[in-house]
Scaffold this active site. Structure first.
Site, short mmCIF file in Angstrom:
data_model
loop_
_atom_site.label_atom_id
_atom_site.label_comp_id
_atom_site.label_asym_id
_atom_site.label_seq_id
_atom_site.Cartn_x
_atom_site.Cartn_y
_atom_site.Cartn_z
N THR A 96 103.67 -10.22 24.80
CA THR A 96 104.78 -10.12 25.75
C THR A 96 104.37 -10.85 27.01
O THR A 96 103.42 -10.43 27.70
CB THR A 96 105.06 -8.63 26.10
OG1 THR A 96 105.40 -7.94 24.90
CG2 THR A 96 106.22 -8.53 27.08
N LYS A 171 113.05 -9.35 25.00
CA LYS A 171 112.07 -8.27 25.16
C LYS A 171 112.15 -7.67 26.58
O LYS A 171 112.20 -6.45 26.75
CB LYS A 171 110.66 -8.82 24.89
CG LYS A 171 109.52 -7.92 25.24
CD LYS A 171 109.26 -6.85 24.23
CE LYS A 171 108.16 -5.92 24.71
NZ LYS A 171 107.90 -4.84 23.80
N LYS A 246 104.28 -3.32 33.37
CA LYS A 246 104.09 -4.76 33.11
C LYS A 246 105.44 -5.41 32.76
O LYS A 246 105.80 -6.45 33.31
CB LYS A 246 103.10 -4.95 31.95
CG LYS A 246 102.99 -6.40 31.50
CD LYS A 246 102.26 -6.58 30.18
CE LYS A 246 102.50 -7.99 29.66
NZ LYS A 246 101.87 -8.27 28.38
P1 NAD Z 1 94.91 -5.20 24.06
O1 NAD Z 1 94.41 -5.33 25.45
O2 NAD Z 1 94.55 -4.00 23.26
O3 NAD Z 1 94.48 -6.50 23.20
C1 NAD Z 1 94.44 -7.80 23.73
C2 NAD Z 1 93.24 -8.50 23.07
O4 NAD Z 1 93.24 -9.87 23.49
C3 NAD Z 1 91.90 -7.91 23.47
O5 NAD Z 1 91.16 -7.57 22.32
C4 NAD Z 1 91.23 -9.03 24.28
O6 NAD Z 1 89.82 -9.07 24.12
C5 NAD Z 1 91.88 -10.25 23.67
N1 NAD Z 1 91.82 -11.45 24.51
C6 NAD Z 1 92.13 -11.57 25.83
N2 NAD Z 1 91.95 -12.84 26.23
C7 NAD Z 1 91.53 -13.53 25.15
C8 NAD Z 1 91.18 -14.88 24.93
N3 NAD Z 1 91.22 -15.78 25.92
N4 NAD Z 1 90.78 -15.25 23.69
C9 NAD Z 1 90.73 -14.34 22.68
N5 NAD Z 1 91.04 -13.04 22.82
C10 NAD Z 1 91.44 -12.65 24.05
O7 NAD Z 1 96.52 -5.33 24.19
P2 NAD Z 1 97.61 -4.86 23.10
O8 NAD Z 1 98.02 -3.46 23.41
O9 NAD Z 1 97.16 -5.24 21.75
O10 NAD Z 1 98.84 -5.77 23.56
C11 NAD Z 1 98.90 -7.16 23.24
C12 NAD Z 1 100.26 -7.69 23.67
O11 NAD Z 1 101.28 -6.95 22.98
C13 NAD Z 1 100.57 -7.56 25.16
O12 NAD Z 1 101.22 -8.72 25.59
C14 NAD Z 1 101.46 -6.34 25.23
O13 NAD Z 1 102.32 -6.36 26.34
C15 NAD Z 1 102.22 -6.44 23.92
N6 NAD Z 1 102.74 -5.17 23.41
C16 NAD Z 1 101.94 -4.07 23.36
C17 NAD Z 1 102.45 -2.87 22.87
C18 NAD Z 1 101.59 -1.62 22.81
O14 NAD Z 1 102.13 -0.53 22.59
N7 NAD Z 1 100.28 -1.72 22.96
C19 NAD Z 1 103.79 -2.79 22.44
C20 NAD Z 1 104.56 -3.96 22.44
C21 NAD Z 1 104.02 -5.14 22.94
#
Ligand code: NAD
Length: 296
Positions: A96, A171, A246
């Site tokens: 997102t 979204k 966010k």
């Molecule tokens: P998270 O923080 O658990 O995972 C993100 C991952 O990206 C981490 O493991 C981090 O190490 C990795 N990362 C960051 N920078 C990086 C890079 N340069 N190279 C490689 N890896 C890198 O976050 P999440 O909860 O999995 O959310 C991910 C996305 O999904 C976000 O944009 C969030 O807004 C969206 N989202 C999350 C949810 C939820 O409930 N968690 C629901 C809908 C959407």
């Protein structure tokens, strides 16, 4: 079966990757976190040492990253996916992020002869694990068509929203509605309490009347009426207040740069900001009823 590079293996990316492996695809995983990489290997993916290595020669590259700056860096930075992917490869960003970043990356991908969609999700970690996410997809028809069979493995619904960036637009508009609706439901339950109206009775009326909405009938912020809602487990997430904030901020930034007046969205962003600043960012977003009710 495709060779898929998967970058960003956190709470969402980890289980999404596992479903692709289960479906029989060959998945190469990359993340900055060693723990996340180890979990992906346990799920059956192979480890890549860089984002470029995950993308090199892959048919499809999927990213699930925190925010716009991470997506720009992973795709367009030095050693990025766009430079490494083979001609004609399909790029799917499920993060997102802001619409401008999504469109900038899509343009760079198209200029390099690659297909790209923005495909943010709704459904949270539970949906990622169960393979029941909803994907909101922006991009050219050919790219969306190519992405469809891959997205269907990880989700139950795939909606083509329009051109590049419109998945992100859908979204943030949806989640702005959600944040505002949750606050309206919280205020109503707080007022009902002050008026001596039982919470279950308000639920019984409003779930069948014009106040009906998802925040009430599926995610009721008070314990009791909806046994599966986070209110019944002390507002453990679910979808955290930090995540809601966010998305509300993304909506506010988009509104400011596109001459859109969103005063209710602004109020919601302000209230969630206050709630998070009070130390409750890790709580489910429905937990904001505690602040509305004067409990926190
Ligand atoms: P998270 O923080 O658990 O995972 C993100 C991952 O990206 C981490 O493991 C981090 O190490 C990795 N990362 C960051 N920078 C990086 C890079 N340069 N190279 C490689 N890896 C890198 O976050 P999440 O909860 O999995 O959310 C991910 C996305 O999904 C976000 O944009 C969030 O807004 C969206 N989202 C999350 C949810 C939820 O409930 N968690 C629901 C809908 C959407």
């Amino acid at each position: 079966m495709a060779t898929i590079g998967f970058i960003g293996l956190g709470n969402m990316g980890g289980p999404m990757l596992a479903n692709l492996v289960k479906a029989g695809h060959t998945v190469r995983a990359f993340d900055l976190s060693a723990d996340a990489l180890a979990r992906a290997e346990t799920a059956g993916a192979s480890r890549a040492d860089t984002a470029a290595a995950a993308a090199d020669g892959a048919d499809v590259v999927i990213t699930m990253l925190p925010a716009g700056q991470h997506v720009r860096a992973v795709y367009m930075g030095e050693g990025g996916v766009i430079g490494a992917a083979r001609s004609g490869a399909l790029l799917i960003d499920c993060s997102t992020i802001d619409v401008d970043s999504a469109r900038a990356v899509a343009t760079a991908a198209s200029d390099a002869g690659l297909l790209m969609v923005d495909a943010p999700v709704s459904g949270g970690v539970g949906g990622a694990e169960a393979g029941t996410l909803t994907f909101m997809v922006g991009g050219p028809d050919a790219a969306v068509e190519a992405a469809h069979p891959i997205l269907e493995i990880m989700g139950k619904a795939v909606v083509h929203a329009g051109g590049s960036g419109t998945g992100q637009a859908a979204k943030i508009c949806n989640n702005m509605m959600l944040g505002i609706q949750m606050l309206s439901v919280c205020e109503a339950f707080m007022l009902a309490k002050r008026l001596g109206l039982d919470a279950q009775k308000l639920f019984d009326v409003s779930s069948k009347a014009s106040g009906q909405c998802w925040s009430l009938t599926t995610y009721c912020p008070v314990p009791g009426p909806v046994p599966t809602s986070p209110a019944n487990r002390d507002h453990a997430p679910g979808f955290t207040a930090t995540m809601m904030l966010k998305d509300l901020k993304l909506a506010q930034d988009a509104a400011a740069t596109n001459d859109a007046a969103t005063p209710m969205g602004a109020a919601a962003a302000g209230l969630y900001s206050l709630f998070c600043n009070q130390g409750h960012g890790g709580m489910d977003f429905s937990g904001i009823i505690r602040m509305i009710d004067g409990q926190s």
